[in-house]
Each structure stands twice: as C-alpha cells, then as structure tokens.
Design a protein around this motif. Sequence first.
Motif, PDB file in Angstrom:
ATOM      1  N   PHE A 184       0.810  -1.228   0.000  1.00  0.00           N
ATOM      2  CA  PHE A 184       0.000   0.000   0.000  1.00  0.00           C
ATOM      3  C   PHE A 184       0.836   1.268   0.000  1.00  0.00           C
ATOM      4  N   PHE A 185       2.005   1.228   0.646  1.00  0.00           N
ATOM      5  CA  PHE A 185       2.779   2.440   0.878  1.00  0.00           C
ATOM      6  C   PHE A 185       4.022   2.562   0.007  1.00  0.00           C
ATOM      7  N   GLY A 186       4.255   1.602  -0.868  1.00  0.00           N
ATOM      8  CA  GLY A 186       5.385   1.685  -1.788  1.00  0.00           C
ATOM      9  C   GLY A 186       6.707   1.372  -1.124  1.00  0.00           C
ATOM     10  N   ASP A 187       7.783   1.914  -1.683  1.00  0.00           N
ATOM     11  CA  ASP A 187       9.131   1.627  -1.211  1.00  0.00           C
ATOM     12  C   ASP A 187       9.368   2.241   0.165  1.00  0.00           C
ATOM     13  N   LEU A 188       9.788   1.390   1.104  1.00  0.00           N
ATOM     14  CA  LEU A 188      10.113   1.832   2.465  1.00  0.00           C
ATOM     15  C   LEU A 188      11.515   1.366   2.801  1.00  0.00           C
ATOM     16  N   ASN A 189      12.271   2.219   3.497  1.00  0.00           N
ATOM     17  CA  ASN A 189      13.603   1.825   3.962  1.00  0.00           C
ATOM     18  C   ASN A 189      13.475   1.201   5.365  1.00  0.00           C
ATOM     19  N   CYS A 190      14.595   0.847   5.963  1.00  0.00           N
ATOM     20  CA  CYS A 190      14.576   0.143   7.246  1.00  0.00           C
ATOM     21  C   CYS A 190      13.868   0.942   8.340  1.00  0.00           C
ATOM     22  N   LEU A 191      14.121   2.235   8.407  1.00  0.00           N
ATOM     23  CA  LEU A 191      13.495   3.068   9.437  1.00  0.00           C
ATOM     24  C   LEU A 191      11.993   3.210   9.189  1.00  0.00           C
ATOM     25  N   GLU A 192      11.638   3.343   7.926  1.00  0.00           N
ATOM     26  CA  GLU A 192      10.217   3.456   7.578  1.00  0.00           C
ATOM     27  C   GLU A 192       9.473   2.158   7.848  1.00  0.00           C
ATOM     28  N   TRP A 193      10.112   1.022   7.599  1.00  0.00           N
ATOM     29  CA  TRP A 193       9.481  -0.259   7.919  1.00  0.00           C
ATOM     30  C   TRP A 193       9.269  -0.390   9.428  1.00  0.00           C
ATOM     31  N   ALA A 194      10.237   0.054  10.211  1.00  0.00           N
ATOM     32  CA  ALA A 194      10.082  -0.003  11.669  1.00  0.00           C
ATOM     33  C   ALA A 194       8.885   0.827  12.100  1.00  0.00           C
ATOM     34  N   VAL A 195       8.765   2.035  11.578  1.00  0.00           N
ATOM     35  CA  VAL A 195       7.632   2.895  11.941  1.00  0.00           C
ATOM     36  C   VAL A 195       6.333   2.330  11.384  1.00  0.00           C
ATOM     37  N   PHE A 196       6.395   1.709  10.203  1.00  0.00           N
ATOM     38  CA  PHE A 196       5.183   1.071   9.673  1.00  0.00           C
ATOM     39  C   PHE A 196       4.607   0.095  10.689  1.00  0.00           C
ATOM     40  N   GLN A 197       5.476  -0.660  11.373  1.00  0.00           N
ATOM     41  CA  GLN A 197       4.967  -1.647  12.328  1.00  0.00           C
ATOM     42  C   GLN A 197       4.192  -0.974  13.452  1.00  0.00           C
ATOM     43  N   ARG A 198       4.571   0.240  13.811  1.00  0.00           N
ATOM     44  CA  ARG A 198       3.816   1.009  14.804  1.00  0.00           C
ATOM     45  C   ARG A 198       2.402   1.250  14.300  1.00  0.00           C
ATOM     46  N   VAL A 199       2.281   1.647  13.033  1.00  0.00           N
ATOM     47  CA  VAL A 199       0.978   1.896  12.428  1.00  0.00           C
ATOM     48  C   VAL A 199       0.174   0.597  12.363  1.00  0.00           C
ATOM     49  N   HIS A 200       0.840  -0.472  11.964  1.00  0.00           N
ATOM     50  CA  HIS A 200       0.196  -1.779  11.831  1.00  0.00           C
ATOM     51  C   HIS A 200      -0.353  -2.253  13.172  1.00  0.00           C
ATOM     52  N   ASP A 201       0.468  -2.170  14.220  1.00  0.00           N
ATOM     53  CA  ASP A 201       0.020  -2.610  15.546  1.00  0.00           C
ATOM     54  C   ASP A 201      -1.131  -1.762  16.064  1.00  0.00           C
ATOM     55  N   ALA A 202      -1.034  -0.444  15.879  1.00  0.00           N
ATOM     56  CA  ALA A 202      -2.108   0.438  16.354  1.00  0.00           C
ATOM     57  C   ALA A 202      -3.413   0.139  15.615  1.00  0.00           C
ATOM     58  N   ASP A 203      -3.318  -0.107  14.322  1.00  0.00           N
ATOM     59  CA  ASP A 203      -4.504  -0.449  13.539  1.00  0.00           C
ATOM     60  C   ASP A 203      -5.126  -1.748  14.051  1.00  0.00           C
ATOM     61  N   HIS A 204      -4.279  -2.735  14.324  1.00  0.00           N
ATOM     62  CA  HIS A 204      -4.818  -4.016  14.777  1.00  0.00           C
ATOM     63  C   HIS A 204      -5.265  -3.983  16.239  1.00  0.00           C
ATOM     64  N   ALA A 205      -4.748  -3.076  17.031  1.00  0.00           N
ATOM     65  CA  ALA A 205      -5.284  -2.898  18.390  1.00  0.00           C
ATOM     66  C   ALA A 205      -6.732  -2.425  18.290  1.00  0.00           C
ATOM     67  N   GLN A 206      -6.990  -1.476  17.408  1.00  0.00           N
ATOM     68  CA  GLN A 206      -8.367  -1.007  17.193  1.00  0.00           C
ATOM     69  C   GLN A 206      -9.237  -2.121  16.623  1.00  0.00           C
ATOM     70  N   HIS A 207      -8.676  -2.880  15.688  1.00  0.00           N
ATOM     71  CA  HIS A 207      -9.387  -4.011  15.097  1.00  0.00           C
ATOM     72  C   HIS A 207      -9.757  -5.022  16.181  1.00  0.00           C
ATOM     73  N   ALA A 208      -8.820  -5.338  17.053  1.00  0.00           N
ATOM     74  CA  ALA A 208      -9.082  -6.289  18.140  1.00  0.00           C
ATOM     75  C   ALA A 208     -10.177  -5.755  19.074  1.00  0.00           C
ATOM     76  N   GLN A 209     -10.167  -4.477  19.370  1.00  0.00           N
ATOM     77  CA  GLN A 209     -11.201  -3.886  20.211  1.00  0.00           C
ATOM     78  C   GLN A 209     -12.567  -4.035  19.561  1.00  0.00           C
ATOM     79  N   LYS A 210     -12.643  -3.843  18.251  1.00  0.00           N
ATOM     80  CA  LYS A 210     -13.914  -3.985  17.541  1.00  0.00           C
ATOM     81  C   LYS A 210     -14.382  -5.439  17.569  1.00  0.00           C
ATOM     82  N   ILE A 211     -13.474  -6.371  17.376  1.00  0.00           N
ATOM     83  CA  ILE A 211     -13.827  -7.788  17.443  1.00  0.00           C
ATOM     84  C   ILE A 211     -14.395  -8.096  18.835  1.00  0.00           C
TER      85      ILE A 211
END
Length: 169
Positions: free
Chosen positions: A136-163
């Motif tokens: 979805f976000f195109g080319d990411l470097n190592c630092l961007e991938w690390a921060v992506f995981q922050r976004v991913h976890d936060a999104d799935h925390a909300q997803h888990a709350q909805k479940i």
Amino acid sequence: MVTDDVRERVLGYIRHQAGKSREAILALVSGSQAQLLDVVAGVDEATASRAPAEGEWSIRELLRHVISAEDGVSRLVSGLAAGQPPAGERAAGSQVEDDTAAALVERLRGSNQRLLDAIAAMPSAPDTVAVSKHPFFGDLNCLEWAVFQRVHDADHAQHAQKILAVVGS
C-alpha cells in the motif's frame, strides 16, 4: 481499501517519524506493541476463537497475522539497515500455525522483542537507500518499515477492540 488521501497521510506520518532518533522509533514501536498486547492479553480461548461475522477474523486469526507480519518486518529492518534488500518480491512473514490464544500472545511478545532488537541493532547510520516495497505504501527503507509496524500494531489494536466489542471479552 485505502483511499489515496489516507495512504498519503499515513505515508507522510511514517516518513516523518522515521526521521526521528532510534530511541524515539523504539518508543513508538514499543508503545503500539503494548497497546495491542493490552487489548489481547487475557482474552479467554472461547472468546479468542469467535469471529464477529462470517469471513471476519477472530482474535486468534488476528494474532497469527500480526505475528507473521512482524516477523517479516523484523527481517526487513535487519536486512535493509545493512543495505541488503530482499531478492525479488518482499518475502512474507513467518508461517504461524494455529495455537491457543495464550500461546499466540506469548509468540507475539517474542515477535515484539525481535523487532525491538532488530531496531536497536541497526548500525548507527543505517542504510536508508535500500528499500522494500509495501503493497500500500510503496518503497520503504529500514526506518520506515520499523515505523510502519507502529501503524500496523495500532490499527490491529483497534481491530481487536472492535472484534471484542462484538464477541465479548
């Protein structure tokens, strides 16, 4: 799935945060990891196994996805930081077999630590030219991938709350 506006806003966030210190990135990532763990830790087996609707994920399925994705991100962070982009298409995360909810939460804790270790172990000046493509976000470097995981976890925390709001906790 994701509108162009949302994609650009999230990508801007990822890139902005990736420009911060390693300590700041570690704090971001560990904070979102804790947020997700707070939601899913202690969910009983029956609740974790129920999906809110046909074709939707249960907490157990969500955990399997997050563990797999985070293991893949850990490998990407390590490889890209050393200037070694993955050969061919981005490799998927690990294959996570079904397990009890409690065992999956423990596996998630291990995946969380592996990512934090990968971020901490990056060279003081990690390679930021080597990239790997996110679907979805195109080319990411190592630092961007690390921060992506922050976004991913936060999104799935909300997803888990909805479940859990539908299936009970």
